[in-house]
Design a protein around this motif. Structure first.
Motif, PDB file in Angstrom:
ATOM      1  N   LYS A  25     -66.884 -17.980  53.559  1.00  0.00           N
ATOM      2  CA  LYS A  25     -67.826 -17.703  54.645  1.00  0.00           C
ATOM      3  C   LYS A  25     -69.221 -18.204  54.287  1.00  0.00           C
ATOM      4  O   LYS A  25     -69.906 -18.835  55.095  1.00  0.00           O
ATOM      5  N   GLN A  26     -69.656 -17.932  53.043  1.00  0.00           N
ATOM      6  CA  GLN A  26     -70.974 -18.391  52.601  1.00  0.00           C
ATOM      7  C   GLN A  26     -71.004 -19.903  52.452  1.00  0.00           C
ATOM      8  O   GLN A  26     -72.018 -20.552  52.721  1.00  0.00           O
ATOM      9  N   LEU A  27     -69.882 -20.463  52.014  1.00  0.00           N
ATOM     10  CA  LEU A  27     -69.783 -21.912  51.852  1.00  0.00           C
ATOM     11  C   LEU A  27     -69.988 -22.612  53.194  1.00  0.00           C
ATOM     12  O   LEU A  27     -70.737 -23.575  53.312  1.00  0.00           O
ATOM     13  N   LEU A  28     -69.329 -22.090  54.226  1.00  0.00           N
ATOM     14  CA  LEU A  28     -69.456 -22.690  55.557  1.00  0.00           C
ATOM     15  C   LEU A  28     -70.864 -22.505  56.114  1.00  0.00           C
ATOM     16  O   LEU A  28     -71.386 -23.374  56.808  1.00  0.00           O
ATOM     17  N   GLY A  29     -71.491 -21.342  55.790  1.00  0.00           N
ATOM     18  CA  GLY A  29     -72.848 -21.107  56.251  1.00  0.00           C
ATOM     19  C   GLY A  29     -73.833 -22.115  55.686  1.00  0.00           C
ATOM     20  O   GLY A  29     -74.665 -22.671  56.396  1.00  0.00           O
ATOM     21  N   GLY A  30     -73.732 -22.369  54.381  1.00  0.00           N
ATOM     22  CA  GLY A  30     -74.607 -23.349  53.762  1.00  0.00           C
ATOM     23  C   GLY A  30     -74.340 -24.746  54.253  1.00  0.00           C
ATOM     24  O   GLY A  30     -75.246 -25.579  54.372  1.00  0.00           O
ATOM     25  N   MET A  31     -73.076 -25.029  54.563  1.00  0.00           N
ATOM     26  CA  MET A  31     -72.698 -26.360  55.024  1.00  0.00           C
ATOM     27  C   MET A  31     -73.278 -26.692  56.395  1.00  0.00           C
ATOM     28  O   MET A  31     -73.398 -27.867  56.748  1.00  0.00           O
ATOM     29  N   LYS A  32     -73.643 -25.665  57.168  1.00  0.00           N
ATOM     30  CA  LYS A  32     -74.228 -25.921  58.487  1.00  0.00           C
ATOM     31  C   LYS A  32     -75.453 -26.816  58.343  1.00  0.00           C
ATOM     32  O   LYS A  32     -75.616 -27.787  59.091  1.00  0.00           O
ATOM     33  N   TRP A  33     -76.315 -26.477  57.374  1.00  0.00           N
ATOM     34  CA  TRP A  33     -77.547 -27.241  57.193  1.00  0.00           C
ATOM     35  C   TRP A  33     -77.335 -28.474  56.324  1.00  0.00           C
ATOM     36  O   TRP A  33     -77.837 -29.545  56.638  1.00  0.00           O
ATOM     37  N   THR A  34     -76.617 -28.310  55.224  1.00  0.00           N
ATOM     38  CA  THR A  34     -76.396 -29.476  54.361  1.00  0.00           C
ATOM     39  C   THR A  34     -75.567 -30.522  55.092  1.00  0.00           C
ATOM     40  O   THR A  34     -75.735 -31.726  54.870  1.00  0.00           O
ATOM     41  N   GLY A  35     -74.683 -30.073  55.992  1.00  0.00           N
ATOM     42  CA  GLY A  35     -73.881 -31.008  56.772  1.00  0.00           C
ATOM     43  C   GLY A  35     -74.739 -31.823  57.725  1.00  0.00           C
ATOM     44  O   GLY A  35     -74.577 -33.037  57.853  1.00  0.00           O
ATOM     45  N   SER A  36     -75.671 -31.145  58.390  1.00  0.00           N
ATOM     46  CA  SER A  36     -76.571 -31.853  59.304  1.00  0.00           C
ATOM     47  C   SER A  36     -77.421 -32.863  58.554  1.00  0.00           C
ATOM     48  O   SER A  36     -77.590 -34.018  58.984  1.00  0.00           O
ATOM     49  N   ALA A  37     -77.962 -32.423  57.407  1.00  0.00           N
ATOM     50  CA  ALA A  37     -78.795 -33.321  56.608  1.00  0.00           C
ATOM     51  C   ALA A  37     -77.991 -34.508  56.104  1.00  0.00           C
ATOM     52  O   ALA A  37     -78.466 -35.654  56.117  1.00  0.00           O
ATOM     53  N   THR A  38     -76.769 -34.251  55.656  1.00  0.00           N
ATOM     54  CA  THR A  38     -75.926 -35.325  55.131  1.00  0.00           C
ATOM     55  C   THR A  38     -75.610 -36.349  56.206  1.00  0.00           C
ATOM     56  O   THR A  38     -75.692 -37.558  55.974  1.00  0.00           O
ATOM     57  N   ALA A  39     -75.240 -35.870  57.388  1.00  0.00           N
ATOM     58  CA  ALA A  39     -74.892 -36.785  58.479  1.00  0.00           C
ATOM     59  C   ALA A  39     -76.077 -37.666  58.858  1.00  0.00           C
ATOM     60  O   ALA A  39     -75.943 -38.886  59.003  1.00  0.00           O
ATOM     61  N   ILE A  40     -77.246 -37.052  58.986  1.00  0.00           N
ATOM     62  CA  ILE A  40     -78.436 -37.809  59.378  1.00  0.00           C
ATOM     63  C   ILE A  40     -78.870 -38.762  58.268  1.00  0.00           C
ATOM     64  O   ILE A  40     -79.129 -39.952  58.512  1.00  0.00           O
TER      65      ILE A  40
END
Length: 484
Positions: free
Chosen positions: A3-18
């Motif tokens: 659950k925490q992993l997915l929460g952190g991925m919300k922001w790191t995922g956006s940053a990574t994609a951009i």
């Protein structure tokens, strides 16, 4: 933990994609404005930047994340030590410029390396605050800072390349990127934690002990990952390195940009569970499958579309990179799966094992590449793949001893994304062979059709053969949303 992993991925995922999109765009534009030899010279400079950067924090950044009870005085001491180390690294880089230029037989490197040295005077002022934010799981702040810095640096590099600055455009872009990133972290960090004028090394011995192994491990790991660049530049020249660099950039992006999407979040979570091997084993298996689901289709897709992808993105002058993309995509698969090992070893406080492992890998890579480099860049790429397979298999054995990793569960988890991605790639490549009867092989439209076809096939195949995993992810996301 998921659950925490997915929460952190919300922001790191956006940053990574951009960030990944911006950097790929930057390389695609600049590759058309510069010739392969200029790209090769910048690759030589990039090796220096990243290698020297490993020493700027004395390896204690991850020690700050690992240790759960650092005091104000300890953090202040580490901050000023970081600043002093940065200026020391800058001086070493500056005065090493003639030696570096002689090694590569590229006189222009003297001026470029002198400029690059400035970066290491700038980085330390914001670096520690980034680690503190990561420890506190403040990935929204990290993501916003990274996105702003990457976009600004890329815009500067592209603009200067268009204006005719050549390879200097890339160096100035790097200086702007690191300066802005350090400034933003510094402004944010000093509001939350203001380092006092306190400095006593004896109070941070445990950090430095951890950091020494971490710094050594990162150094030899980076050497093993970049010795191909070093030897190709030294023995085959800047043009050959430029061709290799373009291929490596396409393949390495999913490894170095998408992997941290998960591992950056996972490390502080693993550190909190460092005494629970069962939890670590399950967390590592879940993380590895998530990485495979995200990166396998990209890497297999690159193999199947390389004949179109390279000329469309970089131009016909880089056609020699096509076969390298296909070879290095295989390497990327194993690099994706090896990268998370470090998060586990650091969480367990076993940076010593990571250092010894990486030292052995660096020695083997250096010897192997030295023996084959005169046979050309393709020989280096195939050697890299073979060593990657061996390193991956031995790495699973190591984790079995460290956390009791269940090999059956681990490989079972990876089998579905591997088979689905390979099937998708085979169908896309078959479609490419048929389509070239009517379309130009360097058509943007053809590339777009193949990419959309690959995405559609992967989605259909995944829903058909691994629906359970998608339901599991959806369940975690729903529970997280209810708790928010």
């Amino acid at each position: 933990m998921m659950k925490q992993l997915l929460g952190g991925m919300k922001w790191t995922g956006s940053a990574t994609a951009i960030n990944t999109s911006v950097q790929l765009l930057q390389w695609a534009v600049i590759a058309r404005l510069l010739d392969p030899s200029e790209i090769g010279i910048m690759s030589m400079v990039a090796v220096i930047i990243t290698f020297a950067q490993l020493f700027t924090d004395m390896g204690v950044g991850n020690a700050i994340i690992h240790k759960q009870n650092a005091t104000q005085n300890q953090l202040s001491t580490l901050y000023w030590l970081n600043v002093m180390t940065g200026f020391t690294v800058a001086a070493i880089v500056f005065f090493s410029a003639p030696l570096i230029a002689d090694f590569y037989n590229e006189p222009l490197l003297v001026e470029l390396v002198h400029l690059v040295a400035l970066i290491f005077c700038i980085i330390p002022f914001g670096q520690q605050f980034q680690y503190i934010m990561q420890k506190n799981l403040e990935f929204d702040r990290i993501a916003k800072t990274d996105i702003t810095s990457v976009i600004t640096g890329a815009v500067v590099a592209i603009l200067l390349a268009y204006l005719g600055f050549g390879v200097f455009s890339l160096v100035y872009g790097q200086i702007v990127f690191h300066s802005l990133k350090s400034l933003i972290y510094g402004i944010q960090g000093w509001k939350d934690f203001r380092p006092s004028f306190y400095f006593k090394l004896r109070e941070v011995k445990s950090f430095l002990g951890f950091g020494l192994y971490q710094m050594g491990s990162r150094s030899v790991s980076y050497l093993s990952s970049n010795v191909d660049y070093i030897l190709i530049g030294r023995f085959l020249g800047a043009e050959a390195l430029g061709v290799y660099q373009i291929a490596y950039q396409l393949v390495v992006v999913p490894v170095t940009k998408i992997n941290p999407l998960i591992t950056k979040v996972a490390f502080p979570l693993f550190a909190r569970e460092q005494k629970n091997n069962e939890s670590l084993s399950k967390g590592f298996t879940d993380m590895s499958k998530m990485l495979a689901v995200i990166t396998f289709p990209i890497l297999f897709g690159m193999m199947s579309t390389a004949d179109v992808l390279v000329p469309v993105m970089f131009g016909d002058q880089y056609d020699a990179s096509i076969v390298l993309v296909q070879i290095l995509a295989l390497l990327g698969i194993f690099r994706v799966l090896m990268n998370p090992n470090g998060s586990i070893l650091l969480a367990k406080g076993r940076a010593d094992i990571g250092f010894k492992w990486d030292l052995g890998v660096a020695a083997i890579h250096t010897l192997a590449f030295y023996l084959v480099v005169e046979n050309g860049v393709e020989a280096v790429a195939w050697t890299y793949v073979i060593l990657g397979v061996i390193n991956f298999l031995l790495g699973r054995i190591l984790l079995h001893h460290v956390i009791g990793l269940n090999a059956k569960q681990y490989f079972t988890g990876l089998s579905a994304p591997a088979i689905i991605s390979a099937t998708m790639a085979a169908l896309v490549y078959g479609s490419y062979l048929l389509a070239t009867q009517w379309w130009d092989s360097a058509s943007v439209l053809l590339l777009a059709v193949l990419v959309l076809l690959g995405i559609g096939l992967y989605a259909i195949l995944f829903i058909s053969f691994d629906k359970h995993y998608l339901k599991e992810l959806a369940g975690f996301l729903k529970r997280k949303k209810k708790l928010a």
